[in-house]
Design a protein around this motif. Structure first.
Motif, short mmCIF file in Angstrom:
data_model
loop_
_atom_site.label_atom_id
_atom_site.label_comp_id
_atom_site.label_asym_id
_atom_site.label_seq_id
_atom_site.Cartn_x
_atom_site.Cartn_y
_atom_site.Cartn_z
N ARG A 1 0.81 -1.22 0.00
CA ARG A 1 0.00 0.00 0.00
C ARG A 1 0.85 1.27 0.00
O ARG A 1 0.35 2.34 -0.31
N ARG A 2 2.09 1.16 0.41
CA ARG A 2 2.97 2.33 0.52
C ARG A 2 4.21 2.12 -0.34
O ARG A 2 5.27 1.80 0.15
N THR B 1 7.58 2.61 -2.34
CA THR B 1 8.71 3.48 -2.05
C THR B 1 9.18 4.21 -3.30
O THR B 1 9.96 5.14 -3.21
N ARG C 1 10.18 7.74 -2.29
CA ARG C 1 9.63 8.25 -1.04
C ARG C 1 10.80 8.55 -0.11
O ARG C 1 11.72 7.76 0.02
N GLN D 1 12.46 13.58 5.42
CA GLN D 1 11.28 14.44 5.51
C GLN D 1 11.47 15.50 6.58
O GLN D 1 11.12 16.67 6.38
N VAL E 1 2.38 13.38 -2.10
CA VAL E 1 1.53 12.22 -1.83
C VAL E 1 2.38 11.00 -1.50
O VAL E 1 2.10 10.26 -0.56
N LEU E 2 3.46 10.82 -2.24
CA LEU E 2 4.34 9.67 -2.03
C LEU E 2 4.94 9.67 -0.64
O LEU E 2 5.04 8.63 0.00
N SER F 1 3.64 11.14 1.90
CA SER F 1 2.54 11.33 2.85
C SER F 1 2.66 12.60 3.65
O SER F 1 2.34 12.65 4.83
N MET F 2 3.12 13.65 2.98
CA MET F 2 3.18 14.95 3.64
C MET F 2 1.93 15.76 3.33
O MET F 2 1.70 16.80 3.89
#
Length: 107
Positions: A10-11, A13, A30, A36, A102-103, A105-106
């Motif tokens: 689902r996530r 990289t 990612r 991040q 989006v990749l 998740s920010m």
């Protein structure tokens, strides 16, 4: 809770997006949590100044770290690469930035 395999599925990289202005396929990685946080800290050091400059800096900072070659090398993560990104058209940079956000998740 999802299994580790399901979480990884689902996530992703890494994703490949089409950016015709850059010659076609562009690979985005990612960022790690540490990367991040570095982007966020870099953004915070800009203070309350020019919002436009801060926006450009945020885009350049994230893209210089997330655009990768097949080998994993970061082709625009250099002073020259960031300079190229600073002068990219807003529409193109914003499109790639949106996928990067989006990749990682920010968003």
């Amino acid at each position: 809770m999802l299994s580790l395999g399901e979480l990884k599925e689902r996530r992703p990289t890494r994703v490949t997006i089409d950016v015709p202005e850059w010659g076609g396929a562009v690979i985005l990685d990612r960022l790690t949590a540490r990367e991040q946080l570095a982007v966020a800290a870099e953004f915070e050091t800009l203070g309350d100044g020019n919002d436009q400059a801060k926006g450009i800096s945020a885009i350049v900072s994230l893209l210089s770290r997330s655009v990768v070659a097949e080998s994993g090398e970061r082709p625009v993560d250099s002073a020259d690469g960031r300079e190229v990104l600073k002068h990219e058209s807003y529409g193109t940079a914003a499109d790639v930035f949106s996928f990067s956000m989006v990749l990682v998740s920010m968003a």
